[in-house]
Design a protein around this motif. Structure first.
Motif, PDB file in Angstrom:
ATOM      1  N   ASP A  18     -39.379 -57.157-101.109  1.00  0.00           N
ATOM      2  CA  ASP A  18     -40.094 -58.090-102.200  1.00  0.00           C
ATOM      3  C   ASP A  18     -41.215 -58.470-101.529  1.00  0.00           C
ATOM      4  OD1 ASP A  18     -40.488 -58.545-105.200  1.00  0.00           O
ATOM      5  OD2 ASP A  18     -39.719 -60.374-105.238  1.00  0.00           O
TER       6      ASP A  18
ATOM      7  N   ARG B  99     -45.005 -59.870-101.668  1.00  0.00           N
ATOM      8  CA  ARG B  99     -46.201 -59.634-102.634  1.00  0.00           C
ATOM      9  C   ARG B  99     -46.791 -60.462-102.788  1.00  0.00           C
ATOM     10  NH1 ARG B  99     -43.609 -63.642-105.943  1.00  0.00           N
ATOM     11  NH2 ARG B  99     -40.766 -63.753-105.580  1.00  0.00           N
ATOM     12  N   ARG B 100     -47.384 -60.361-103.457  1.00  0.00           N
ATOM     13  CA  ARG B 100     -48.224 -61.840-103.660  1.00  0.00           C
ATOM     14  C   ARG B 100     -47.512 -62.800-103.985  1.00  0.00           C
ATOM     15  NH1 ARG B 100     -54.304 -61.066-104.257  1.00  0.00           N
ATOM     16  NH2 ARG B 100     -54.803 -59.337-104.884  1.00  0.00           N
TER      17      ARG B 100
ATOM     18  N   ARG C 213     -53.221 -52.172 -98.713  1.00  0.00           N
ATOM     19  CA  ARG C 213     -52.365 -53.472 -99.291  1.00  0.00           C
ATOM     20  C   ARG C 213     -52.631 -54.070 -98.390  1.00  0.00           C
ATOM     21  NH1 ARG C 213     -47.274 -54.648 -99.676  1.00  0.00           N
ATOM     22  NH2 ARG C 213     -45.831 -54.718-101.915  1.00  0.00           N
TER      23      ARG C 213
ATOM     24  N   LEU D 247     -52.542 -58.449 -99.850  1.00  0.00           N
ATOM     25  CA  LEU D 247     -52.263 -59.133 -99.506  1.00  0.00           C
ATOM     26  C   LEU D 247     -52.443 -60.378 -98.793  1.00  0.00           C
ATOM     27  CD1 LEU D 247     -48.323 -57.445 -99.780  1.00  0.00           C
ATOM     28  CD2 LEU D 247     -49.208 -58.392-101.184  1.00  0.00           C
TER      29      LEU D 247
END
Length: 194
Positions: free
Chosen positions: A21, A23-24, A66, A70
């Motif tokens: 998981d 993510r930002r 990506r 991030l």
């Protein structure tokens, strides 16, 4: 090699560079921060300090899109104002990266630009996607893997999408430190393994 393109990546023993998981707001995934505990010793005179100083002596950065996003686009400056080449599949009209960053859509062109910009210094690579694309294109010369003594069990793997090609490596340096083993590999060229 005067200015190798070198992957720098912290990795768990089971091959993960981020926990699940990612993510930002949770950029390293659940429990992924564990992979970077060795940075607590980055100011030391020991092996982790040496490796950290070497990373900051690089003359350009290649990042996957990506990773770049991030990392908050590093506000346009990864370290010391060196150029950042963001390897991406697509660039939206009007999307201008900040500071010293620029988007590049061709892997070989990205490597060529980064080497030229770095002068006689190494080029740092960040991100699994960029690393895999550069490896498939034969553009990574070395890999500095910070192997952390943990099994994350899930998350984002470093070498998931390399394709079927066999890649041989030569271990050229091994530095042990608290909670990490820094391994530098030279990537053999296909003609060396034939």
């Amino acid at each position: 090699m005067s200015n190798p393109i070198r992957l720098y990546m912290s990795m768990s023993l089971d091959g993960y560079i981020a926990g699940p998981d990612d993510r930002r707001g949770q950029e390293l995934g659940r429990a992924g921060g564990r992979l970077f505990n060795w940075l607590d010793d980055r100011e030391s005179d020991g092996p982790s300090g040496q490796v950290y100083r070497e990373a900051l002596a690089t003359g350009a950065v290649i990042s996957g899109r990506r990773t770049f996003e991030l990392a908050g686009r590093w506000q346009g400056d990864h370290h010391d104002g060196v150029p950042i080449f963001v390897l991406t599949h697509h660039v939206d009209d009007g999307d201008v990266p900040p500071g010293h960053a620029r988007f590049v859509t061709d892997v070989e062109d990205c490597a060529r630009q980064a080497r030229a910009a770095a002068g006689d210094r190494p080029v740092m690579v960040h991100g699994a996607g960029a690393a895999q694309a550069l490896l498939r294109a034969g553009q990574i010369d070395e890999m500095e893997i910070h192997l952390v003594q943990v099994l994350l069990g899930d998350g984002r793997r470093l070498f998931d999408h390399l394709g079927g090609d066999h890649i041989e490596l030569d271990l050229v340096r091994r530095l042990e430190d608290r909670d990490v083993t820094h391994l530098r590999y030279r990537v053999r060229r296909p003609e060396e393994t034939a």
